[in-house]
Write an enzyme that holds these catalytic residues in place. Structure first.
Site, short mmCIF file in Angstrom:
data_model
loop_
_atom_site.label_atom_id
_atom_site.label_comp_id
_atom_site.label_asym_id
_atom_site.label_seq_id
_atom_site.Cartn_x
_atom_site.Cartn_y
_atom_site.Cartn_z
N LYS A 151 0.78 -1.40 0.06
CA LYS A 151 0.05 0.02 -0.02
C LYS A 151 1.04 1.29 0.18
O LYS A 151 1.90 1.10 0.23
CB LYS A 151 -1.02 -0.10 1.40
CG LYS A 151 -0.27 -0.04 2.60
CD LYS A 151 -0.89 -0.49 3.53
CE LYS A 151 -0.17 -0.49 5.01
NZ LYS A 151 -0.93 -1.08 6.13
N ARG A 188 -11.26 -0.01 14.53
CA ARG A 188 -11.14 0.74 13.29
C ARG A 188 -11.90 0.34 12.39
O ARG A 188 -13.03 0.71 12.01
CB ARG A 188 -9.68 0.76 12.73
CG ARG A 188 -9.31 1.86 11.76
CD ARG A 188 -7.71 1.61 11.51
NE ARG A 188 -7.37 0.65 10.79
CZ ARG A 188 -5.84 0.28 10.36
NH1 ARG A 188 -5.02 1.28 10.64
NH2 ARG A 188 -5.60 -0.66 9.91
N HIS A 235 -6.54 -7.08 12.60
CA HIS A 235 -5.18 -6.41 12.99
C HIS A 235 -5.06 -6.15 14.38
O HIS A 235 -5.70 -5.93 15.33
CB HIS A 235 -5.32 -5.06 11.96
CG HIS A 235 -4.29 -4.31 11.71
ND1 HIS A 235 -2.92 -4.99 11.60
CD2 HIS A 235 -4.05 -3.12 11.63
CE1 HIS A 235 -2.06 -3.99 11.25
NE2 HIS A 235 -2.63 -3.01 11.02
N ARG A 284 1.15 -10.64 7.41
CA ARG A 284 1.17 -9.48 6.32
C ARG A 284 2.13 -8.75 6.80
O ARG A 284 2.24 -8.01 7.96
CB ARG A 284 -0.18 -8.77 6.83
CG ARG A 284 -1.30 -9.54 6.67
CD ARG A 284 -2.68 -8.74 6.51
NE ARG A 284 -2.87 -7.96 7.79
CZ ARG A 284 -3.53 -8.56 8.94
NH1 ARG A 284 -4.12 -9.57 8.92
NH2 ARG A 284 -3.46 -7.76 10.17
N TYR A 288 12.86 32.52 5.05
CA TYR A 288 11.47 32.87 5.32
C TYR A 288 11.46 33.25 6.98
O TYR A 288 11.90 32.52 7.86
CB TYR A 288 10.27 31.95 5.18
CG TYR A 288 10.00 31.78 3.70
CD1 TYR A 288 9.54 32.76 2.93
CD2 TYR A 288 9.96 30.53 3.13
CE1 TYR A 288 9.18 32.73 1.59
CE2 TYR A 288 9.72 30.29 1.57
CZ TYR A 288 9.26 31.41 1.07
OH TYR A 288 8.82 31.13 -0.19
N CYS A 325 11.48 25.10 2.96
CA CYS A 325 10.83 25.70 2.17
C CYS A 325 10.09 24.66 1.09
O CYS A 325 10.27 23.55 1.39
CB CYS A 325 11.37 26.76 1.19
SG CYS A 325 12.49 27.72 1.80
N MET A 326 9.06 25.14 0.46
CA MET A 326 8.58 24.19 -0.61
C MET A 326 9.40 23.29 -1.19
O MET A 326 9.16 22.05 -1.32
CB MET A 326 7.32 24.77 -1.35
CG MET A 326 6.42 23.82 -2.11
SD MET A 326 5.36 24.81 -3.05
CE MET A 326 4.13 25.62 -1.89
N ASP A 327 10.18 23.85 -1.94
CA ASP A 327 11.08 23.04 -2.89
C ASP A 327 12.53 22.97 -2.38
O ASP A 327 13.32 22.79 -3.42
CB ASP A 327 11.05 23.59 -4.34
CG ASP A 327 9.62 23.93 -4.83
OD1 ASP A 327 8.82 22.74 -4.82
OD2 ASP A 327 9.29 24.91 -5.00
C1 LIG Z 1 -0.40 -1.70 6.97
C2 LIG Z 1 -0.80 -2.92 7.35
C3 LIG Z 1 0.05 -4.07 7.72
C4 LIG Z 1 1.59 -4.05 7.88
O1 LIG Z 1 1.78 -3.36 8.91
P1 LIG Z 1 3.48 -3.04 9.23
O2 LIG Z 1 3.36 -2.35 10.69
O3 LIG Z 1 3.85 -2.23 8.36
O4 LIG Z 1 4.08 -4.41 9.14
C5 LIG Z 1 -0.62 -5.33 8.19
N1 LIG Z 1 -2.01 -5.36 8.19
C6 LIG Z 1 -2.74 -4.45 8.06
C7 LIG Z 1 -4.22 -4.51 7.98
C8 LIG Z 1 -2.35 -3.28 7.54
O5 LIG Z 1 -3.09 -2.06 7.19
#
Ligand SMILES: *Cc1c(COP(=O)(O)O)cnc(C)c1O
Length: 863
Positions: free
Chosen positions: A525, A626, A656, A713, A756, A805-807
């Site tokens: 992701k 969540r 999770h 995961r 700035y 700054c921005m850039d």
């Molecule tokens: C991002 C995510 C992970 C991975 O988490 P890490 O801490 O980066 O290993 C696992 N499961 C879910 C649902 C996540 O959103």
């Protein structure tokens, strides 16, 4: 070179012949491993290796379709299909295909009577091997390991290349990570001489103590016929172990030890200047000069010089050869080209073995569109031009090359693709497409030849290469960096360099923590945590991850369009993306009743259509609060599942963890896991079958191994950040390096202000201030301003001055007098670890990584 008959292998490898090949005289000419593609199917013997997460046996049908006819498989393993599915194949079963591969290589080695030098140690193996090969090439015809092929698999492949009719010397490297590995490599290499480079802390984890590691490595040299071990006498533990084991040591010293075989006297290190070195050896002084910019180079060069002196090469000649030594660029760089093209820039070397490896990388790319090879004359001794270019041509189809630009007089003359070859080519492609291979459609090879790089550049229009994936491979003297520069997309000074080897290393580290059979989902992701989704996903596909996960459907669509075919879970899907899910085979996480009803209303799950309804992943909330079904939802959810059980394609059930990284909350985590197990059991009972269950993120994998369930995961850990604080420093390697360049340097008198709001003040004395080409719009956090952040320039810290700054942003380089406009500044990476930087501004490494904006060019490197 006599190649063994396939039918002689059962006796040689203690195996059992399951089926004789249709061609009873078939010889084993090439070794093919766990690979889905065969460059040279004729004479290739495939060894079906099995690892924690991959199984070579799966590729038998594909390889058979490609023309491979010789197979070594593991006993008691069900092959895909019956033997009748491979009517012409010879198949031998053995207890361990890896051990068989090694035994075959050892037998091959035994037929070579010349000297063989083996190199091991913690650092410098590849450089010493490459340099020694360069330095000895005037005297010898050398067979050496390609790149850093030094593993249990790499060593047999390297040794197999030894050709007694041609080579006069073998140079092979050996690397290990565990006890017991070196003895096996030693039997395959059977060195007559050796070099021990350095003893460092790499792979310490696999050994009881540093001494145990050293003794294990030295097993490489405890072989009958071993004559001489070159080592640095000043490395006390090495010296002691060599004496203890009674090895025939040949030590060199820079500290004047009279017992050493060579005493070097040399001045201190002076970067970029040639130093006069005197070698005291056999009662004579041998003076020569060389450039030794740093300690590592000094070590590597002196090892090589010791070998040369012991062979009687004169000092003047040593100096001449050292002067011609060129740096070993061991990396392939992948970068965006102009007009949507994609470049694989590999100027490592251009011999046949190097070319074959580079083509393998090209073959692995899944981007749609034409694959092009820009190739200079291939420098390879020992083969006639005709034979050489015939072999080059034979490598091209498996990599899917459909356009070849040949540059140089020899290749232009010799590389012809005859009409018969073209016909074979077309037939192979058709066969591959029927076999469902992912190679892009093409039917013949387009060739263009130029006598020189200049001639090519003179007519080059980068638009001619639009959307192609281009491998650029040239011998040094062709100066192909000019070709790369012409085809490469404009670089603004800021680059995120992503090291794909480090990524692979981290992946293996986590894999080793998994229990057998546990699958691996990798989170890509947020643009793969900022690292670049396509490249990371492509590596993961090659490394056989089981699943990918993204946050939004768009991210999944982009991966599919780039040719990624692994299953992909999408964590957050809006109902308007449902169509895209089906079309692109993306699998949504379902976390609410609304979503489940929406899904059931959209898809006719019972229908047997060519595009079936997407598989789903049920998300349970066990404490994160969540997304997900709560325990109170369970009865209603179970009822719904029961109703649709016959057709609902549930791929997994997941939850999770809220605090897997924090031991203060371990009770809570255990409670979450208990709730999850309970809820999942209820749902599986409702479905009437079991499904994959998964709960652990990166920190969880390391801290709760008992809860790995069916899948884990992996996220941040892949990118080199240890969220659990339990990994040892060498377990994970930093993957990303953010760097930019200095645009301008100003000297400000005392009291002047910077930027700035005039927040940076040069006081009380004059300061040198460098402006860097990176700002918060590139993802360099504004909170680093005003002395909070530091960058590294020439390896030294320069604090931020004034606001980001921005850039752009400004740093104080008063203490780095050699800093100049155009120099590189490192924002994070080796020497500036993410975790420490994140702590300074009260955030976490995740945010620093994912903030790097997409306008920053990503460059991917790999050995
Ligand atoms: C991002 C995510 C992970 C991975 O988490 P890490 O801490 O980066 O290993 C696992 N499961 C879910 C649902 C996540 O959103």
């Amino acid at each position: 070179m006599p190649f063994p008959r396939f039918l002689s292998l059962p006796a040689l490898l203690a195996g059992r012949l399951l089926q004789a090949p249709a061609d009873a005289t078939a010889e084993v000419r090439h070794l093919l491993l766990d690979s889905r593609r065969a460059d040279l199917p004729a004479g290739a013997a495939f060894f079906a290796l099995r690892g924690p997460s991959h199984d070579g046996h799966r590729y038998l049908p594909d390889l058979y379709a490609q023309g491979v006819r010789l197979f070594i498989v593991e006993e008691n393993t069900a092959l895909p299909g019956t033997l009748a599915a491979y009517p012409e194949a010879g198949i031998i079963e053995v207890a361990s295909p890896l051990a068989a591969l090694q035994a075959l290589a050892a037998a091959h080695r035994a037929a070579f009577t010349g000297p063989v030098i083996a190199i091991t140690g913690s650092n410098g193996k590849t450089i010493v091997k490459e340099w020694l090969a360069q330095l000895l090439s005037p005297d010898e015809d050398i067979c050496r390991s390609p790149r850093s092929y030094n593993s249990q698999v790499g060593v047999p492949l390297s040794v197999w290349e030894l050709n007694p009719a041609r080579h006069t010397l073998g140079i092979f490297e050996a690397g290990i990570s565990e006890v017991g590995e070196m003895a096996r490599l030693a039997k395959i290499i059977r060195p007559t001489a050796g070099i021990f480079t350095t003893l460092g802390s790499a792979h310490d984890a696999g050994f009881a103590s540093p001494k145990a590691k050293l003794l294990e490595k030295l097993k490489l040299f405890q072989q009958p016929g071993f004559e001489r071990l070159f080592y640095c006498y000043d490395a006390v533990p090495v010296r002691a172990a060599v004496a203890e084991l009674g090895l025939p040591g040949f030590g060199w010293t820079c500290q004047g030890h009279p017992e050493a075989d060579i005493q070097f006297t040399l001045p201190g290190l002076v970067p970029s200047e040639s130093a006069l070195i005197e070698a005291h050896y056999q009662g004579r002084v041998h003076p020569f000069s060389a450039v030794l910019p740093d300690e590592a180079t000094r070590q590597n060069v002196l090892h090589c010089v010791a070998v040369l002196l012991s062979r009687g090469v004169e000092a003047a000649e040593i100096q001449r050869r050292l002067a011609r030594l060129h740096p070993v660029a061991m990396r392939m760089e992948m970068k965006q080209g102009r007009h949507g093209s994609y470049l694989l820039d590999d100027t490592y070397n251009n011999d046949l073995a190097g070319l074959a490896l580079a083509l393998e990388s090209l073959g692995r790319q899944s981007r749609p569109g034409r694959r092009t090879l820009i190739l200079s004359d291939v420098l390879e001794s020992g083969l006639s031009s005709l034979e050489l270019y015939t072999r080059v041509a034979a490598l091209l189809p498996a990599a899917g090359v459909s356009r070849l630009v040949g540059i140089g007089p020899e290749i232009s003359e010799q590389l012809t693709v005859s009409s018969e070859q073209s016909a074979v080519w077309e037939a192979e492609n058709d066969a591959r497409q029927e076999a469902g291979s992912s190679l892009t459609a093409h039917c013949s090879l387009l060739t263009e030849f130029f006598p020189s790089t200049e001639a090519f550049l003179a007519q080059l229009d980068p638009a001619d290469f639009a959307h192609e994936t281009i491998l650029i491979k040239g011998a040094r003297r062709f100066g192909f960096e000019r070709v790369v520069a012409a085809l490469q997309a404009q670089q603004h000074g800021t680059v995120l360099e992503v090291n794909l080897d480090a990524l692979g290393h981290n992946l293996q580290h986590y894999r080793r923590q998994l229990r057998p059979g546990t699958r691996l989902m990798v989170m890509v992701k947020a643009f793969a945590y900022g690292a670049g989704s396509y490249e990371v996903a492509s590596l993961l596909e090659f490394q056989r991850a089981d699943y990918l996960a993204v946050a939004y459907a768009d991210e999944g669509v982009a991966l599919r369009e780039a040719g990624i075919s692994l299953p992909i879970m999408v964590m957050n899907t809006a109902p308007d993306a449902f169509d895209a899910l089906r079309h692109y085979r993306l699998e949504p996480e379902i976390y609410s009743f609304d979503m489940l009803r929406e899904y059931l209303a959209t898809f006719d799950i019972a229908a047997d259509t060519p595009l079936p309804a997407p598989k789903i992943h049920l998300k349970l909330d066990t404490g994160m609060r969540r997304l997900g079904f709560d325990e109170a939802d369970l009865p209603a959810l179970a009822a719904l599942l029961r109703e649709h059980a016959a057709h609902l394609p549930v791929a997994s059930i997941m939850t999770h963890l809220a605090a897997a990284d924090d031991s203060a909350h371990d009770d809570f985590t255990q409670q979450q896991l208990a709730v999850f197990r309970r809820m999942a059991a209820t749902l599986e009972a409702a479905l009437g079958h079991s499904v994959l269950k998964h709960a652990l993120n990166s920190a969880g994998i390391l801290r709760f191994p008992e809860a790995q369930l069916d899948m884990v995961r992996l996220g941040i850990g892949l990118y080199g950040v240890d969220a659990s604080n339990t990994a040892s420093p060498t377990d994970l390697l930093p993957v990303s390096q953010l760097r930019t360049t200095i645009s301008q340097i100003k000297t400000l008198p005392a009291g002047y202000t910077v930027g700035y709001g005039r927040r940076g003040v040069a006081a009380p004395a004059e300061r040198r201030i460098a402006t860097l080409a990176i700002g918060y719009a590139d993802g360099y956090d504004r909170r680093f301003g005003n002395g909070v952040g530091t960058v590294l320039i020439h390896g030294r810290p320069a604090p931020l001055v004034g606001s980001v700054c921005m850039d752009m942003c400004m740093v104080d380089v008063t203490d780095i007098p050699e800093a100049r406009a155009g120099n590189v500044a490192l924002l994070f990476g080796e020497g500036l670890p993410l975790a420490g930087l994140a702590a300074r501004i009260g955030t976490i490494a995740y945010e620093l990584l994912t903030n790097v904006s997409e306008r920053v060019k990503r460059v991917f490197v790999s050995e």
